[in-house]
Design an enzyme around this catalytic site. Sequence first.
Site, PDB file in Angstrom:
ATOM      1  N   GLU A   1      87.307  -5.070-108.320  1.00 54.29           N
ATOM      2  CA  GLU A   1      86.235  -5.866-107.722  1.00 54.29           C
ATOM      3  C   GLU A   1      86.497  -7.391-107.740  1.00 54.29           C
ATOM      4  O   GLU A   1      85.941  -8.062-106.852  1.00 54.29           O
ATOM      5  CB  GLU A   1      84.896  -5.566-108.418  1.00 54.29           C
ATOM      6  CG  GLU A   1      84.366  -4.173-108.169  1.00 54.29           C
ATOM      7  CD  GLU A   1      85.174  -3.085-108.857  1.00 54.29           C
ATOM      8  OE1 GLU A   1      85.354  -2.010-108.259  1.00 54.29           O
ATOM      9  OE2 GLU A   1      85.654  -3.328-109.976  1.00 54.29           O
TER      10      GLU A   1
ATOM     11  N   ARG B   1      88.754   1.640-105.319  1.00 47.76           N
ATOM     12  CA  ARG B   1      87.332   1.585-105.670  1.00 47.76           C
ATOM     13  C   ARG B   1      86.614   0.466-104.915  1.00 47.76           C
ATOM     14  O   ARG B   1      85.507   0.647-104.446  1.00 47.76           O
ATOM     15  CB  ARG B   1      87.137   1.409-107.183  1.00 47.76           C
ATOM     16  CG  ARG B   1      85.682   1.607-107.581  1.00 47.76           C
ATOM     17  CD  ARG B   1      85.499   1.721-109.072  1.00 47.76           C
ATOM     18  NE  ARG B   1      85.511   0.439-109.750  1.00 47.76           N
ATOM     19  CZ  ARG B   1      85.206   0.256-111.031  1.00 47.76           C
ATOM     20  NH1 ARG B   1      84.880   1.310-111.770  1.00 47.76           N
ATOM     21  NH2 ARG B   1      85.248  -0.920-111.593  1.00 47.76           N
TER      22      ARG B   1
ATOM     23  N   ASP C   1      81.457   5.541-110.269  1.00 51.05           N
ATOM     24  CA  ASP C   1      81.108   6.211-111.525  1.00 51.05           C
ATOM     25  C   ASP C   1      79.691   6.773-111.476  1.00 51.05           C
ATOM     26  O   ASP C   1      78.765   6.253-112.116  1.00 51.05           O
ATOM     27  CB  ASP C   1      81.249   5.233-112.696  1.00 51.05           C
ATOM     28  CG  ASP C   1      82.685   4.775-112.892  1.00 51.05           C
ATOM     29  OD1 ASP C   1      83.590   5.428-112.333  1.00 51.05           O
ATOM     30  OD2 ASP C   1      82.905   3.777-113.611  1.00 51.05           O
TER      31      ASP C   1
ATOM     32  N   ASP D   1      94.442   9.440-115.087  1.00 51.18           N
ATOM     33  CA  ASP D   1      93.682   8.217-115.333  1.00 51.18           C
ATOM     34  C   ASP D   1      94.407   7.391-116.390  1.00 51.18           C
ATOM     35  O   ASP D   1      95.515   7.735-116.821  1.00 51.18           O
ATOM     36  CB  ASP D   1      92.261   8.592-115.760  1.00 51.18           C
ATOM     37  CG  ASP D   1      91.236   7.522-115.388  1.00 51.18           C
ATOM     38  OD1 ASP D   1      91.571   6.329-115.464  1.00 51.18           O
ATOM     39  OD2 ASP D   1      90.102   7.890-115.022  1.00 51.18           O
TER      40      ASP D   1
ATOM     41  N   ASP E   1      91.977   1.007-109.197  1.00 51.96           N
ATOM     42  CA  ASP E   1      90.642   1.005-109.782  1.00 51.96           C
ATOM     43  C   ASP E   1      90.302  -0.395-110.291  1.00 51.96           C
ATOM     44  O   ASP E   1      91.175  -1.274-110.391  1.00 51.96           O
ATOM     45  CB  ASP E   1      90.620   2.023-110.934  1.00 51.96           C
ATOM     46  CG  ASP E   1      89.226   2.364-111.406  1.00 51.96           C
ATOM     47  OD1 ASP E   1      88.257   2.095-110.667  1.00 51.96           O
ATOM     48  OD2 ASP E   1      89.090   2.906-112.517  1.00 51.96           O
TER      49      ASP E   1
ATOM     50  N   HIS F   1      86.251  14.809-110.842  1.00 51.87           N
ATOM     51  CA  HIS F   1      86.701  13.781-111.782  1.00 51.87           C
ATOM     52  C   HIS F   1      85.560  13.481-112.744  1.00 51.87           C
ATOM     53  O   HIS F   1      84.429  13.256-112.317  1.00 51.87           O
ATOM     54  CB  HIS F   1      87.097  12.510-111.024  1.00 51.87           C
ATOM     55  CG  HIS F   1      87.430  11.342-111.912  1.00 51.87           C
ATOM     56  ND1 HIS F   1      88.422  11.398-112.862  1.00 51.87           N
ATOM     57  CD2 HIS F   1      86.912  10.091-111.984  1.00 51.87           C
ATOM     58  CE1 HIS F   1      88.511  10.226-113.473  1.00 51.87           C
ATOM     59  NE2 HIS F   1      87.596   9.418-112.972  1.00 51.87           N
TER      60      HIS F   1
END
Length: 724
Positions: free
Chosen positions: A400, A479, A495, A281, A397, A553
């Site tokens: 959006e 994501r 998440d 990450d 990630d 994760h």
Amino acid sequence: FCYYSRELVVQARPAARKRKRFNPQCSRDVPVKSRIDCHPQPGASQEKCEARGCIWCSTNMPNAPWCFFPEDSPYGYSLNGNAEKTLKTMNTKHKQNNHLSLSICHRWDASLSDLIFSNQYLQITTTVPSTSVYGFGEHEHLSFKHSMNFATYGMFSRDQSPTPFANLYGVHPFYMCVETDSNAHGVLLLNSNAQDVSLSPNPSLTFRTIGGVLDFYVFLGPTPENVIQQYTEAIGRPHMPAYWSLGFQLSRWGYGSIDVLKKTVDRMHYYDIPYDVQHSDIDYMERRLDFTYDKVNYAGLPEYMQQLKKEGMHYVLILDPFISKDEEPGTYRPYDLGEEMGVWVNNSDGVTPAVGKAWPDGHSVFPDYTNPRTVDWWTQMCLELKDVLDYDGIWIDMNEPSNFDRGQYPGCAVNDVNNPPYIPSISDRALAQKTLCPDSKTYLGEHYNTHSLFGWSQTAPTFHATQKATGKRAFVLSRSTFVGSGKHGGHWLGDNFSQWKDMHLSIIGILEFNLFGIPYIGADICGFNYNTTYELCLRWMQLGSFYPFSRNHNAEKNSVTEFAKISRETLRIRYSLLPYLYTLFFESHVHGNTVGNKVPASWLKNYATVDAPLSKIPLFLRGGYILPKQAPATTTTKSRLNPFGLIIALDDQGEASGSLFWDDGDSIGKFVKNGYRGADSLKYNTITILGLRLRPHAVALNGRTVRGDAFSYQTNGVRAALRH
């Protein structure tokens, strides 16, 4: 498929604004279950409602609108001229009030009198043949089959932890309806603007969007599997994953140093737990800057990645979609090259880059992946990163795109683009919340129209860049997703939380993304947010071992719970069934099948109590199927060298069938090569037959008699095994 044979000419009528008050006996006008909300935004009142020419009437039915359209309100479209019939499978109905309605094969019925097509607002209502409606996303749905009791779901990509009824990371305006006769159909509204859909018990669906067009696609099945096959044929078949990516994967936000990472890997190896992929990450980066690594806390990372690869493992790196603009000129190549090539999302002037705040300290700019120049820039940066860190896949990630402020600096201008007359039922009823201002400019137009396409537009370039960098089948985990994202990448459910409900809801989310054409899907095992408990994490590991994408994760500072023995046993079951899972993905890639099975109809009428001690997870096989298996090992690299086996589960007629797809596991493209040594050099050493009614006295395999000492028979009459 059904299609229009002639053009239907309609004429728009403006919505009525000032009309007389309706009879106080309003409930007689429109049955409660048939009400269509005339004031979907907050703040409805009788005065506002009746000013729109609609009916105001209270009801005790939860969530039912109090402000709704009259049954024969002339607010939509009417026929100009005579009605014309099309094909036999198409119907046009000429109502007495001169309104027109369309029926597509009796599956999708919409009255054009219920159509509103105005500036920044489009709405249409369609009846559906049953209340068995599935799909629409991305949301945390409480059940796979949706409630039709006036539920409304907004769709607009948002950095939002899973919460019921909140719009999440992706946008999928697709649903499937299973009709009362068990036939099924699917419908896609191909629209990327902010939108919502209301499900009513009539049953009916009301679509609302604030831009674009009403571009509907209908898929007629007739089975649910046929619907998804037809849908993925239209939007793009799911990608074929590399075999290694079906192995168990481990990740954590906040290892903090390479020493902690090494101890984690060593612990997995010490307990002999099957494990193929290690993720890093953002803490591996230097100050969370893309395309860098921390040369202090992660000193030696390039060499360690090479070591793991030599041991048969694979490595995945995370990349975020924002680039710091505050570094000294000439010191941060990603920004310098991107600035030179002009690859950023711009402000409303179309010239100056939009500046927001994200993970890197200071200010960031956002790549515009709809711009061909950005694709070139991104590909170049991914290739250069490969020269430093020898990754096997990329995890994208925050796309959006996420922004920690409400719009970019210095804020969003006051205009109809940033503040449209209607904002769909999305979180905070704000388009700029946690992202950029809608009037920002991209290569394809305003962010108002392209916002929900950001993750989709990043996925394909990342897929091609990864494939070019590795020379192997690409691994991309995104994501944010949109219609067709499965062609180039997989997804995880975001998440989530370390709670029992999240484990349960993950099953629904995984089934839904199979409907959306993204079968490479999973959830963070044991939960991402909060600390887990021993029992929850153990049960989640047992469940997650059968996710198509299986990864543990969690967030930084969360505790690590050890339960090596049980985890090893359940993952060994997964690894033994990987040839079957791989075959399912091949069928999905070629034919569009889902990676998952329906529940047999007989189960809907019967209940069974099964022992499930903490150390075991019950696993069932459907009669009539043959599952290929392989002796498990600690990595797929090793397990692929082991002997095969078959599990044959007989049906009531004593028959079963199955298939196996096998290749080298990571080559690009489709090809047939006779003499591939990986397949014909492997042997079947065990064949297990379930459901035998009589004890066999002799066994023949491929026409040859098998010696009596080469097979065993379990005395309860349900199992026989052949050993080679």
